[in-house]
Design a protein around this motif. Structure first.
Motif, PDB file in Angstrom:
ATOM      1  N   THR A 171       0.835  -1.196   0.000  1.00 55.18           N
ATOM      2  CA  THR A 171       0.000   0.000   0.000  1.00 55.18           C
ATOM      3  C   THR A 171       0.870   1.247   0.000  1.00 55.18           C
ATOM      4  O   THR A 171       0.642   2.183  -0.764  1.00 55.18           O
ATOM      5  N   MET A 172       1.881   1.223   0.856  1.00 59.03           N
ATOM      6  CA  MET A 172       2.741   2.408   0.934  1.00 59.03           C
ATOM      7  C   MET A 172       3.479   2.629  -0.385  1.00 59.03           C
ATOM      8  O   MET A 172       3.601   3.751  -0.862  1.00 59.03           O
ATOM      9  N   ASP A 173       3.942   1.523  -0.974  1.00 61.65           N
ATOM     10  CA  ASP A 173       4.660   1.658  -2.245  1.00 61.65           C
ATOM     11  C   ASP A 173       3.737   2.123  -3.367  1.00 61.65           C
ATOM     12  O   ASP A 173       4.111   2.930  -4.206  1.00 61.65           O
ATOM     13  N   ALA A 174       2.516   1.593  -3.377  1.00 62.43           N
ATOM     14  CA  ALA A 174       1.572   1.989  -4.421  1.00 62.43           C
ATOM     15  C   ALA A 174       1.237   3.471  -4.279  1.00 62.43           C
ATOM     16  O   ALA A 174       1.114   4.196  -5.261  1.00 62.43           O
ATOM     17  N   PHE A 175       1.101   3.890  -3.040  1.00 64.32           N
ATOM     18  CA  PHE A 175       0.745   5.274  -2.776  1.00 64.32           C
ATOM     19  C   PHE A 175       1.794   6.239  -3.325  1.00 64.32           C
ATOM     20  O   PHE A 175       1.484   7.307  -3.816  1.00 64.32           O
ATOM     21  N   ARG A 176       3.059   5.830  -3.266  1.00 68.40           N
ATOM     22  CA  ARG A 176       4.095   6.755  -3.713  1.00 68.40           C
ATOM     23  C   ARG A 176       4.650   6.372  -5.071  1.00 68.40           C
ATOM     24  O   ARG A 176       5.639   6.930  -5.516  1.00 68.40           O
ATOM     25  N   MET A 177       4.014   5.419  -5.738  1.00 70.03           N
ATOM     26  CA  MET A 177       4.499   4.962  -7.036  1.00 70.03           C
ATOM     27  C   MET A 177       4.629   6.136  -8.019  1.00 70.03           C
ATOM     28  O   MET A 177       3.738   6.946  -8.155  1.00 70.03           O
ATOM     29  N   PHE A 178       5.760   6.183  -8.680  1.00 70.37           N
ATOM     30  CA  PHE A 178       5.943   7.251  -9.664  1.00 70.37           C
ATOM     31  C   PHE A 178       6.507   6.720 -10.979  1.00 70.37           C
ATOM     32  O   PHE A 178       5.921   6.894 -12.041  1.00 70.37           O
ATOM     33  N   ASP A 179       7.643   6.035 -10.901  1.00 62.36           N
ATOM     34  CA  ASP A 179       8.370   5.623 -12.108  1.00 62.36           C
ATOM     35  C   ASP A 179       7.493   4.892 -13.123  1.00 62.36           C
ATOM     36  O   ASP A 179       7.530   5.190 -14.311  1.00 62.36           O
ATOM     37  N   LEU A 180       6.714   3.942 -12.616  1.00 56.75           N
ATOM     38  CA  LEU A 180       5.914   3.106 -13.501  1.00 56.75           C
ATOM     39  C   LEU A 180       4.894   3.951 -14.270  1.00 56.75           C
ATOM     40  O   LEU A 180       4.805   3.889 -15.493  1.00 56.75           O
ATOM     41  N   ALA A 181       4.141   4.770 -13.551  1.00 56.42           N
ATOM     42  CA  ALA A 181       3.120   5.590 -14.199  1.00 56.42           C
ATOM     43  C   ALA A 181       3.770   6.613 -15.120  1.00 56.42           C
ATOM     44  O   ALA A 181       3.242   6.939 -16.179  1.00 56.42           O
ATOM     45  N   GLN A 194       8.323  20.677 -13.128  1.00 55.03           N
ATOM     46  CA  GLN A 194       7.964  21.220 -14.434  1.00 55.03           C
ATOM     47  C   GLN A 194       7.508  22.660 -14.295  1.00 55.03           C
ATOM     48  O   GLN A 194       7.840  23.511 -15.094  1.00 55.03           O
ATOM     49  N   ASN A 195       6.734  22.898 -13.234  1.00 58.24           N
ATOM     50  CA  ASN A 195       6.353  24.294 -12.983  1.00 58.24           C
ATOM     51  C   ASN A 195       7.345  24.987 -12.062  1.00 58.24           C
ATOM     52  O   ASN A 195       7.339  26.189 -11.934  1.00 58.24           O
ATOM     53  N   PHE A 196       8.176  24.213 -11.396  1.00 56.39           N
ATOM     54  CA  PHE A 196       9.166  24.750 -10.471  1.00 56.39           C
ATOM     55  C   PHE A 196       8.580  25.638  -9.397  1.00 56.39           C
ATOM     56  O   PHE A 196       9.161  26.627  -9.014  1.00 56.39           O
ATOM     57  N   GLU A 197       7.381  25.259  -8.917  1.00 54.30           N
ATOM     58  CA  GLU A 197       6.802  25.969  -7.782  1.00 54.30           C
ATOM     59  C   GLU A 197       7.280  25.244  -6.532  1.00 54.30           C
ATOM     60  O   GLU A 197       6.542  24.488  -5.902  1.00 54.30           O
ATOM     61  N   THR A 198       8.530  25.469  -6.195  1.00 57.51           N
ATOM     62  CA  THR A 198       9.152  24.695  -5.130  1.00 57.51           C
ATOM     63  C   THR A 198       8.405  24.840  -3.803  1.00 57.51           C
ATOM     64  O   THR A 198       8.118  23.855  -3.136  1.00 57.51           O
ATOM     65  N   GLY A 199       8.090  26.087  -3.438  1.00 56.59           N
ATOM     66  CA  GLY A 199       7.400  26.335  -2.179  1.00 56.59           C
ATOM     67  C   GLY A 199       6.077  25.599  -2.127  1.00 56.59           C
ATOM     68  O   GLY A 199       5.772  24.896  -1.164  1.00 56.59           O
ATOM     69  N   LYS A 200       5.308  25.755  -3.193  1.00 58.25           N
ATOM     70  CA  LYS A 200       3.995  25.131  -3.238  1.00 58.25           C
ATOM     71  C   LYS A 200       4.131  23.608  -3.220  1.00 58.25           C
ATOM     72  O   LYS A 200       3.357  22.910  -2.560  1.00 58.25           O
ATOM     73  N   ALA A 201       5.136  23.103  -3.920  1.00 61.96           N
ATOM     74  CA  ALA A 201       5.342  21.656  -3.950  1.00 61.96           C
ATOM     75  C   ALA A 201       5.653  21.138  -2.555  1.00 61.96           C
ATOM     76  O   ALA A 201       5.182  20.072  -2.159  1.00 61.96           O
ATOM     77  N   CYS A 202       6.443  21.893  -1.812  1.00 60.86           N
ATOM     78  CA  CYS A 202       6.759  21.475  -0.443  1.00 60.86           C
ATOM     79  C   CYS A 202       5.498  21.429   0.408  1.00 60.86           C
ATOM     80  O   CYS A 202       5.300  20.514   1.202  1.00 60.86           O
ATOM     81  N   ALA A 203       4.634  22.431   0.214  1.00 58.86           N
ATOM     82  CA  ALA A 203       3.383  22.447   0.971  1.00 58.86           C
ATOM     83  C   ALA A 203       2.540  21.227   0.621  1.00 58.86           C
ATOM     84  O   ALA A 203       1.999  20.541   1.490  1.00 58.86           O
ATOM     85  N   PHE A 204       2.456  20.945  -0.661  1.00 61.08           N
ATOM     86  CA  PHE A 204       1.691  19.789  -1.121  1.00 61.08           C
ATOM     87  C   PHE A 204       2.285  18.507  -0.533  1.00 61.08           C
ATOM     88  O   PHE A 204       1.557  17.624  -0.070  1.00 61.08           O
ATOM     89  N   ALA A 205       3.609  18.438  -0.546  1.00 58.84           N
ATOM     90  CA  ALA A 205       4.281  17.266  -0.003  1.00 58.84           C
ATOM     91  C   ALA A 205       3.891  17.062   1.454  1.00 58.84           C
ATOM     92  O   ALA A 205       3.650  15.934   1.891  1.00 58.84           O
ATOM     93  N   TYR A 206       3.800  18.158   2.201  1.00 58.74           N
ATOM     94  CA  TYR A 206       3.444  18.041   3.610  1.00 58.74           C
ATOM     95  C   TYR A 206       2.032  17.524   3.804  1.00 58.74           C
ATOM     96  O   TYR A 206       1.759  16.714   4.697  1.00 58.74           O
ATOM     97  N   ILE A 207       1.127  18.021   2.946  1.00 51.45           N
ATOM     98  CA  ILE A 207      -0.255  17.549   3.050  1.00 51.45           C
ATOM     99  C   ILE A 207      -0.297  16.036   2.810  1.00 51.45           C
ATOM    100  O   ILE A 207      -0.934  15.290   3.567  1.00 51.45           O
ATOM    101  N   ILE A 208       0.435  15.590   1.790  1.00 50.49           N
ATOM    102  CA  ILE A 208       0.468  14.159   1.485  1.00 50.49           C
ATOM    103  C   ILE A 208       1.060  13.381   2.659  1.00 50.49           C
ATOM    104  O   ILE A 208       0.535  12.356   3.090  1.00 50.49           O
ATOM    105  N   LEU A 209       2.135  13.903   3.193  1.00 48.49           N
ATOM    106  CA  LEU A 209       2.843  13.241   4.280  1.00 48.49           C
ATOM    107  C   LEU A 209       1.934  13.015   5.476  1.00 48.49           C
ATOM    108  O   LEU A 209       1.868  11.915   6.037  1.00 48.49           O
ATOM    109  N   ILE A 210       1.212  14.082   5.839  1.00 47.20           N
ATOM    110  CA  ILE A 210       0.330  13.981   7.007  1.00 47.20           C
ATOM    111  C   ILE A 210      -0.726  12.911   6.763  1.00 47.20           C
ATOM    112  O   ILE A 210      -1.006  12.070   7.627  1.00 47.20           O
ATOM    113  N   LEU A 211      -1.277  12.921   5.545  1.00 49.10           N
ATOM    114  CA  LEU A 211      -2.290  11.931   5.207  1.00 49.10           C
ATOM    115  C   LEU A 211      -1.737  10.514   5.321  1.00 49.10           C
ATOM    116  O   LEU A 211      -2.369   9.626   5.899  1.00 49.10           O
ATOM    117  N   ILE A 212      -0.545  10.310   4.766  1.00 57.60           N
ATOM    118  CA  ILE A 212       0.015   8.955   4.756  1.00 57.60           C
ATOM    119  C   ILE A 212       0.338   8.481   6.152  1.00 57.60           C
ATOM    120  O   ILE A 212       0.050   7.349   6.525  1.00 57.60           O
TER     121      ILE A 212
END
Lengths: 295, 434, 282
Positions: free
Chosen positions: A223-233, A258-276
């Motif tokens: 489940t954890m691996d599927a949740f973070r799967m990237f390379d395959l998709a 691709q958009n290089f919104e580093t700050g926003k990406a970090c925020a998004f990453a945190y939201i994902i992290l908390i959820l996981i």
């Protein structure tokens, strides 16, 4: 006695400290950094220093309708893929859990998909799944089906992703299940044999309880691996067509690289992290309870 | 003793490694890059400067470069950069202004076509600041099956159905008729293959051809206005038109990127294909193509024959820019001096590069060189490009996703363009352009 | 019943192995035959060119085309170095920590263990940006050391949890007896416990190795030409002027798969035993 205690503690410290240090170095430190960045408008390609913008990044993400689409896609994919892999893996393991000639080779071959590089699997399946020159459509055409654009249609693309993921990762569940099955003491079956228990009864009341904890551990890792799967998709669909297979990992990659919104990406990453973390906490608690009951 | 010997040998290797003069060229990982590296061997012979290649998959090309530059890494000396990148490269202070070098090396700017010099090198437009020079001048061209087009039976059937002769299309609508005519799923033949995918930038540029020729545009580069332009009546008409190609494309065409378009043509699946000229060699190579002896090349048709305002061709390809972080600037300078000579530019064309160096292109020999060179030469003055501002990547992502959604049938053209307009306005505003 | 089961096994395995078979057969086909419809399963002309192209690529076009060495051998070397070192490191650290977590009372043990596990849940994307910035500052960008540390970390949680499981299986009495015989704690660990966990170590090493061997995104972003591994190299060579030559992709992938496959076959017994041993009781 006292010196012995100390030396034990010394060894414990010596043995654990490197692990913790290296994790702190590569995981905790970057995480703190990205927590800081998540409150800024920083872009890794920009020339400007990060500006503090409060919770604007988080607010923008939670407001964004696309984001929920990514979560939905991820959930759809994870649930489908994991469920299929679980039952398929257990089923195949039950079939293979006997001695026969060439088992070693066969097992190695069946396990080999998960030893391939996910990016390569994604790329190569694009060839297999192609609507016009893909071998899968050749087989379906033999039974009279029209050409299916596996990767070109919204609904199909998600199924295609699940199919490929299943091909690649069912072996993991097979392995875990086989490991569990081979550890069940033979005497238990023999006892049941004496009682003339049915195959289903044996499975339900002897096999399953014994292998359940192991299966759940396998399930947790999948489940954890599927949740973070990237390379395959990324190799297979890059999230397309449209946003049909765009999972959170892909969305995050696009935001960050691709958009290089580093700050926003970090925020998004945190939201994902908390959820996981929340999710796996529940999962692990469930696991513990099950194990306590079982063992 | 042996240890000492070994050590000193090792030291020698390391030292010579340091002493060797070398430069690294970063480009997307594709055949022109290998061709450039092969051509560079002559440069190495002449100057002793070794040329290395750092070639990255298209899908990650920009990610990789931005990471290298953000790290101020000296790995990259020369970057063969997409024209749209100019904005972020210049504003990020990653690349050198080349005006002084151009003067010093005696490179004659009149040897370049003005539109290309501008797209590949000038930033901002009209400023006279040159950061790049044309290297690989790519254009979308049309590849068609001349055996089908010249078949008398097909000609008769076409004349009967459409009332005019079957010929290489002279305008967009003829092209659509032909595509429709050859769409015969029962024979496993389809009308056209074009890049509909959301991969990198492909659908945005392929659609650009229809968009610009219908009188629409992605924006007004001078006023930065988007709303009312990308969703104008002309733009919507262009997308309606472009979308109609989906019906004449093979099943699954919504995922078609560079390679699928190639394969569709090479396996005889389609009668026409829109593809970048850089891929042209693959269409005439018997080792990889079943139809190698049946294809012909031409420039993309305009909306109205003879009207230059409806005859734009999407610009692709990349220009040479020089990294500010390079620690081999002198070597780079020598490379540029060597590269921009008629002799080497001609060789570049022969190696499979796409030169737009006037003395080479306008030499009558040029169109004889390869079967696609005429199409390329016809396209050069008609080339047009879209955004080149630093945040172009964000504009691109939005455009790619919405256009691909139209192709996949999940969005109507009008809605999609409206969405693009709104998102773009928002992005431009957030970036402080308005 | 038995015949039915045998047929079922054969059928499932056939479906399962077909994509692999397809990869192998594609690697021996010319590009024209790769795209032939109906597909050619056996009746194709065998060519070894795809394998040659993995090591020597064509640069230039027409009469200027020449064969030049590709970056694949170097990438293979890089992949090997990074995989072997990071696997060694991850398994060593995992064994040590696993032993400590299994045997000693450590304050906040369950929290620590959960923290270690949670690093596995992190989508890699979450840390790629900060890691990149950090690597750039520390000069770890595009170095073996940087990649080895990174892959070690990715595998560490798995390795610690697996090894703790194995250690739990070994009765405490073993080393207590040894320590009564005059062994120190460390000697008991090294001479008594460690040999018992070889199966587990093998199993853990396989999984760690596979992950490091195959990782793509970080390898792509954090390496340049000198330390580039195989996955980004294969992905980078997909696009040719001709379009994708799936034969070459297949050939490269098979060469890349071979060492893992051989290693797995050799340790397959340990693999099964290992997995059971490690996790059956959690």
């Amino acid at each position: 006695m006292k010196t012995k205690m100390l030396s034990d503690r010394g060894i414990a410290l010596l043995f654990i400290l490197p692990t913790i240090l290296i994790l702190v170095f590569i995981v905790v430190y970057p995480l703190i950094w990205s927590l800081f960045l998540s409150f800024t408008d920083y872009s890794v390609v920009g020339t400007e220093k990060p500006h503090f913008i409060g919770i604007k990044n988080f607010a923008n993400i939670l407001k964004d309708e696309y984001i929920w689409l990514h979560f939905q896609n991820t959930a759809k994919y994870v649930i489908m893929a994991i469920a299929i892999q679980f039952f398929l893996g257990l089923g195949i393991a039950l079939l293979l859990n006997r001695e026969f000639a060439g088992r070693g080779i066969l097992l190695t071959l069946v396990l080999s998909p998960m030893m391939l590089s996910p990016i390569v699997v994604g790329l190569f399946w694009r060839y297999i799944l192609d609507a016009n020159w893909g071998v899968l459509n050749y087989f379906t055409s033999l039974i009279g089906l029209p050409k299916i654009a596996w990767l070109g249609e919204k609904e199909m693309a998600m199924y295609a992703l699940v199919i490929v993921d299943t091909w690649m990762w069912t072996p993991f569940m097979i392995l875990i299940s086989l490991a569990g099955l081979s550890a069940v003491p033979k005497e238990l079956y023999e006892a049941a044999e004496v009682d003339r228990a049915s195959t289903w009864f044996k499975f339900r009341h002897i096999t399953l309880p014994l292998i359940a904890p192991l299966l759940l551990v396998g399930l947790l890792f999948r489940t954890m691996d599927a949740f973070r799967m990237f390379d395959l998709a990324w190799g297979l669909t890059q999230g397309g067509p449209g946003t049909a297979t765009s999972t959170i990992s892909i969305a995050l990659y696009r935001m960050a690289f691709q958009n290089f919104e580093t700050g926003k990406a970090c925020a998004f990453a945190y939201i994902i992290l908390i959820l996981i973390i929340g999710m796996s906490n529940i999962y692990i608690r469930f696991l513990n309870r099950l194990q306590k009951r079982g063992g | 003793m042996r240890k000492v010997l070994l050590l000193s040998m090792l030291l020698l290797i390391v030292l010579t490694g340091f002493a060797a003069r070398e430069i690294t060229i970063c480009w997307a990982s594709w055949p022109p890059a290998d061709a450039l590296l092969a051509l560079s061997e002559e440069f190495t012979e002449k100057t002793g400067i070794k040329v290395n290649g750092l070639f990255v998959p298209w899908g990650q090309f920009m990610d990789k470069v931005s990471v290298e530059f953000a790290a101020k890494s000296p790995t990259i000396d020369i970057l063969i950069a997409d024209s749209q990148w100019l904005g972020w490269l210049v504003e990020g202070n990653h690349i050198m202004k080349l005006n002084d070098w151009i003067k010093e090396l005696g490179i004659n700017l009149n040897d370049f076509y003005p539109n290309l010099l501008q797209y590949y090198g000038e930033y901002p437009f009209g400023s006279g600041n040159y950061y790049g020079l044309p290297c690989e001048t790519d254009a979308e061209i049309l590849i068609y099956r001349k055996d089908l087009f010249e078949d008398p039976k097909e000609k008769a059937a076409f004349l009967k159905k459409y009332g005019y002769e079957l010929r290489p299309p002279r305008n967009l609508f003829e092209m659509r008729d032909i595509a429709e005519f050859f769409t015969r799923p029962e024979q496993n033949l389809y009308g056209i293959a074009t890049k509909f995918s959301k991969d990198y930038d492909v659908v945005t540029w392929d659609f650009g051809w229809a968009l610009w020729n219908f009188g629409g545009d992605y924006w007004n580069p001078n006023t930065l206005q988007v709303k009312g332009i990308v969703n104008s009546a002309q733009s919507v008409a262009a997308l309606e038109f472009y979308k109609s190609f989906v019906n004449f494309a093979p099943p699954g065409a919504a995922t078609y990127s560079f390679d699928e378009v190639n394969t569709a043509m090479q396996t005889g699946l389609v009668a026409m294909a829109i593809q970048w000229a850089a891929f042209a060699p693959g269409f005439v190579d018997p080792e990889v193509s079943k139809t190698f002896d049946k294809v012909a090349f031409m420039a993309l048709p305009p909306l109205i024959e003879g009207d230059p305002n409806t005859a734009y061709v999407p610009l692709g390809g990349q220009g040479i820019v020089v990294s500010n972080y390079s620690d081999a600037k002198e070597e780079v300078k020598e490379f540029l001096k060597w590269f921009y000579t008629p002799e080497i530019q001609e060789k570049w064309a022969l190696y499979g590069g796409l030169t737009s160096f006037k003395p080479v292109v306008e030499d009558p020999k040029f169109v004889e060189m390869y079967p696609w060179n005429q199409a390329l030469k016809d396209s050069i003055p008609r080339l047009k490009d879209a955004w080149n501002i630093p945040i172009y990547a964000k504009l691109l992502t939005v455009t790619q996703e919405n256009l691909n959604a139209v192709i996949a049938g999940t969005l109507e053209p009008r809605e999609a363009l409206m969405k693009i307009a709104e998102e773009h306005e928002k992005i431009l505003k957030e970036a402080g352009y308005k | 019943m038995k015949i039915f089961l045998t047929i079922l096994i054969i059928l499932i395995v056939a479906i399962y192995i077909f994509p692999l078979f397809w990869m192998v057969s594609s690697s021996f086909k010319t590009r024209v035959e790769i795209f032939s419809m109906p597909p050619k399963f056996f009746n194709f002309e065998v060519t070894f060119k795809n394998f040659r192209r993995v090591f020597y690529k064509i640069a230039g076009w027409g009469k200027f085309a020449k064969e030049v060495p590709s970056e694949f051998p170097r990438a293979l070397l890089n992949s090997s170095i990074i995989t072997i070192l990071s696997t060694l490191l991850a398994v060593t650290l995992g064994t040590l920590s696993g032993y400590a977590f299994s045997r000693f009372e450590i304050p906040g043990k369950s929290d620590l263990l959960f923290f270690i596990l949670s690093t596995r849940m992190l989508p890699a994307m979450v840390i790629v940006v900060p890691v990149f910035i950090m690597y750039k500052t520390l000069g770890l960008f595009n170095t073996y050391l940087g990649m080895v540390i990174l892959y070690t970390v990715f595998n560490l949680s798995f390795s610690v949890w697996m090894m703790k499981g194995f250690m739990d299986e070994i009765p405490k009495e073993y080393e207590e007896a040894a320590m009564c015989d005059g062994y120190t704690r460390f000697q008991a660990f090294r001479k008594i416990i460690l040999p018992q966990t070889y199966a587990g170590i093998a199993a853990t090493a396989v999984f760690c190795g596979i992950m490091a061997w195959n990782e793509y995104v970080f390898a792509l972003i954090l390496t340049s030409e000198e330390t580039k591994t195989v996955p980004p190299t294969i992905a980078g060579n997909v696009l040719k002027t001709t379009g994708v030559n799936w034969g070459e992709v297949a050939a490269a992938s098979l060469i890349f798969l071979a060492p893992v496959l051989i290693f797995t076959f050799l340790v397959r017994k340990h693999l099964l035993r290992g997995v059971t041993f490690g996790t059956i009781k959690g």
